[in-house]
Design an enzyme around this catalytic site. Sequence first.
Site, mmCIF file in Angstrom:
data_model
loop_
_atom_site.group_PDB
_atom_site.id
_atom_site.type_symbol
_atom_site.label_atom_id
_atom_site.label_comp_id
_atom_site.label_asym_id
_atom_site.label_seq_id
_atom_site.Cartn_x
_atom_site.Cartn_y
_atom_site.Cartn_z
ATOM 1 N N LYS A 150 0.840 -1.195 0.000
ATOM 2 C CA LYS A 150 0.000 0.000 0.000
ATOM 3 C C LYS A 150 0.875 1.244 0.000
ATOM 4 O O LYS A 150 1.503 1.581 0.993
ATOM 5 C CB LYS A 150 -0.925 0.032 1.228
ATOM 6 N N GLU A 225 10.579 1.026 9.884
ATOM 7 C CA GLU A 225 11.663 1.983 9.631
ATOM 8 C C GLU A 225 11.056 3.355 9.856
ATOM 9 O O GLU A 225 10.231 3.807 9.066
ATOM 10 C CB GLU A 225 12.183 1.808 8.190
HETATM 11 P P1 NAD Z 1 2.590 8.430 8.040
HETATM 12 O O1 NAD Z 1 3.448 7.587 8.881
HETATM 13 O O2 NAD Z 1 1.270 8.820 8.597
HETATM 14 O O3 NAD Z 1 2.299 7.708 6.618
HETATM 15 C C1 NAD Z 1 3.126 6.716 6.067
HETATM 16 C C2 NAD Z 1 2.279 5.585 5.486
HETATM 17 O O4 NAD Z 1 1.473 4.997 6.510
HETATM 18 C C3 NAD Z 1 1.294 6.003 4.399
HETATM 19 O O5 NAD Z 1 1.224 4.970 3.427
HETATM 20 C C4 NAD Z 1 -0.022 6.102 5.143
HETATM 21 O O6 NAD Z 1 -1.147 5.935 4.310
HETATM 22 C C5 NAD Z 1 0.098 4.966 6.120
HETATM 23 N N1 NAD Z 1 -0.705 5.076 7.336
HETATM 24 C C6 NAD Z 1 -1.034 6.197 8.015
HETATM 25 N N2 NAD Z 1 -1.724 5.879 9.128
HETATM 26 C C7 NAD Z 1 -1.834 4.525 9.150
HETATM 27 C C8 NAD Z 1 -2.419 3.597 10.052
HETATM 28 N N3 NAD Z 1 -3.021 3.993 11.174
HETATM 29 N N4 NAD Z 1 -2.326 2.285 9.784
HETATM 30 C C9 NAD Z 1 -1.701 1.859 8.678
HETATM 31 N N5 NAD Z 1 -1.115 2.686 7.773
HETATM 32 C C10 NAD Z 1 -1.180 4.012 8.014
HETATM 33 O O7 NAD Z 1 3.424 9.680 7.628
HETATM 34 P P2 NAD Z 1 2.878 11.149 7.287
HETATM 35 O O8 NAD Z 1 1.762 11.565 8.190
HETATM 36 O O9 NAD Z 1 2.620 11.222 5.843
HETATM 37 O O10 NAD Z 1 4.151 11.995 7.664
HETATM 38 C C11 NAD Z 1 4.258 12.515 8.968
HETATM 39 C C12 NAD Z 1 5.679 12.526 9.428
HETATM 40 O O11 NAD Z 1 6.216 11.196 9.376
HETATM 41 C C13 NAD Z 1 6.656 13.295 8.599
HETATM 42 O O12 NAD Z 1 6.590 14.644 8.810
HETATM 43 C C14 NAD Z 1 7.934 12.669 9.060
HETATM 44 O O13 NAD Z 1 8.335 13.211 10.288
HETATM 45 C C15 NAD Z 1 7.603 11.243 9.212
HETATM 46 N N6 NAD Z 1 7.959 10.404 8.043
HETATM 47 C C16 NAD Z 1 9.053 9.625 8.118
HETATM 48 C C17 NAD Z 1 9.432 8.857 7.043
HETATM 49 C C18 NAD Z 1 10.633 7.974 7.086
HETATM 50 O O14 NAD Z 1 11.103 7.529 6.051
HETATM 51 N N7 NAD Z 1 11.154 7.665 8.246
HETATM 52 C C19 NAD Z 1 8.688 8.875 5.875
HETATM 53 C C20 NAD Z 1 7.544 9.656 5.815
HETATM 54 C C21 NAD Z 1 7.196 10.415 6.920
#
Ligand code: NAD
Length: 455
Positions: A150, A225
């Site tokens: 996903k 990660e």
């Molecule tokens: P997020 O963690 O919410 O989203 C990442 C993925 O998780 C997306 O595919 C999203 O659809 C999915 N997701 C979200 N909530 C979920 C849930 N409850 N269950 C299952 N899947 C879920 O990240 P975001 O809100 O887009 O970004 C927020 C912050 O996260 C950023 O500002 C940054 O600090 C951090 N981030 C870190 C990385 C990394 O590589 N470590 C990558 C993206 C974001």
Amino acid sequence: MARFAGATWVEIDQAVDAARQAFNAGPWPSMGPAARSELLWKFADELKANEQILTELEILDNGMPLNPAGAYAVPGAVKMLRYYAGWPGKITGDTIPSDPRPGMNRPALTYTRREPIGVVGQITPWNYPLAMAVMKLGPALAAGCTVILKPDEHTPLTSLFLAELVRKAGFPPGVVNIVPGTGREAGVPLVAHPDVDKVAFTGSSETGRSIVKAATGNLKRVSLELGGKSPFIVFPDADLDKVIATATRLGFYLQGQNCQCPSRLFIHEDVFDQVVDGIVAGARAMKIGPGLDPDTRIGPLISAAQLERVEGYVASGIADGAECVTGGTRPDRTGYFLEPTVFAHTNRDMRIVREEIFGPVLCAQSFADDDLEAVAQDANDTVFGLVASIWTRDLGTAHELAERIKAGVVGINHHGSGDIYAPFGGYKESGWGREFGAQSVDMYLETKTVVVRYD
Ligand code: NAD
């Protein structure tokens, strides 16, 4: 620029069912290692043949500049798939010694088999979508799992394009299922699904925590990660040209939306001004613009919400008394752009130093004494532990700090992960498990011990 259909639990359930059937029956489980390798290699060939369209899609979807991130997206993904194509024939167990037991004339023959975990749900973020998707697919498929991937709802396009390439490469139906949707509507049911054996996730620590809780239903395996707040420690004897060039390039790579970003600069007071001035000059010289322009070095942030979030951090840094030496404002153009920003005279109590910003914001602080224990304590003063780097020509200092710092990857006169052959992942709240290298394949395998009595 595009609309896509978002899955809900109905489509997730269908995809899990397809992956389960492909795992239990059909050509995939009976395929030998050579055939699995060939499929992964063909998949890499398909990516290479479609390099231009994938690169453009990735840049349009995410906003990353062509140089250097966009231009490396496909070559990097091809390299990963070719690496994982080499794995299926190298997954081996052990033969293990055994003592004679009562009633046995000879000790039992004991060996281990490494077997694929089963059906895997993979959830990827928006910051480097193609690389993240391939980084997840490669080891899972090499291990013999079947997958539901996903992608993030901000950036599903290259992952959707991959689905077509999976078909062209000839993977049997149901082995790879790519299902776009939001975290709430598609991510949540995927993680909670009772027929999913493992979830692999990259993204925020907050979502990582909710995934761990949601996975408890069938106690599925989880690898994570998550974020980082990487220390970048500069001693006065370091090669300062390399220090400045690396901090500038990696600090603003993907607009700082990068978990390895060297966002906490610890610079010895003797060279503090020189290093900060160099990074500031480099930041001011970076051209801001659309990703497809080859001269662009800073593209837009991923969304209006992310821009506002990062601006909120900039405001909190100023309110907490940090000196904003450059940037901090939106340039005069349409789009989610923010000027590359450097804060000096920051300290451990400020939010900009404690929390992951995921934007083009670097925080510099100085240190005075040469007590390595104190330097290590400062570097470790974070809930994260993904990457750290030490810049010095003194071997004793470098290796002593490399031992003391709690991070999954420590660079000496280098910042960031090693090549894909080396494990990458985090201590503390930066995650569970390791991507790349042999350990990434391990995360998709169970170990079965077989004990054979033959007396
Ligand atoms: P997020 O963690 O919410 O989203 C990442 C993925 O998780 C997306 O595919 C999203 O659809 C999915 N997701 C979200 N909530 C979920 C849930 N409850 N269950 C299952 N899947 C879920 O990240 P975001 O809100 O887009 O970004 C927020 C912050 O996260 C950023 O500002 C940054 O600090 C951090 N981030 C870190 C990385 C990394 O590589 N470590 C990558 C993206 C974001």
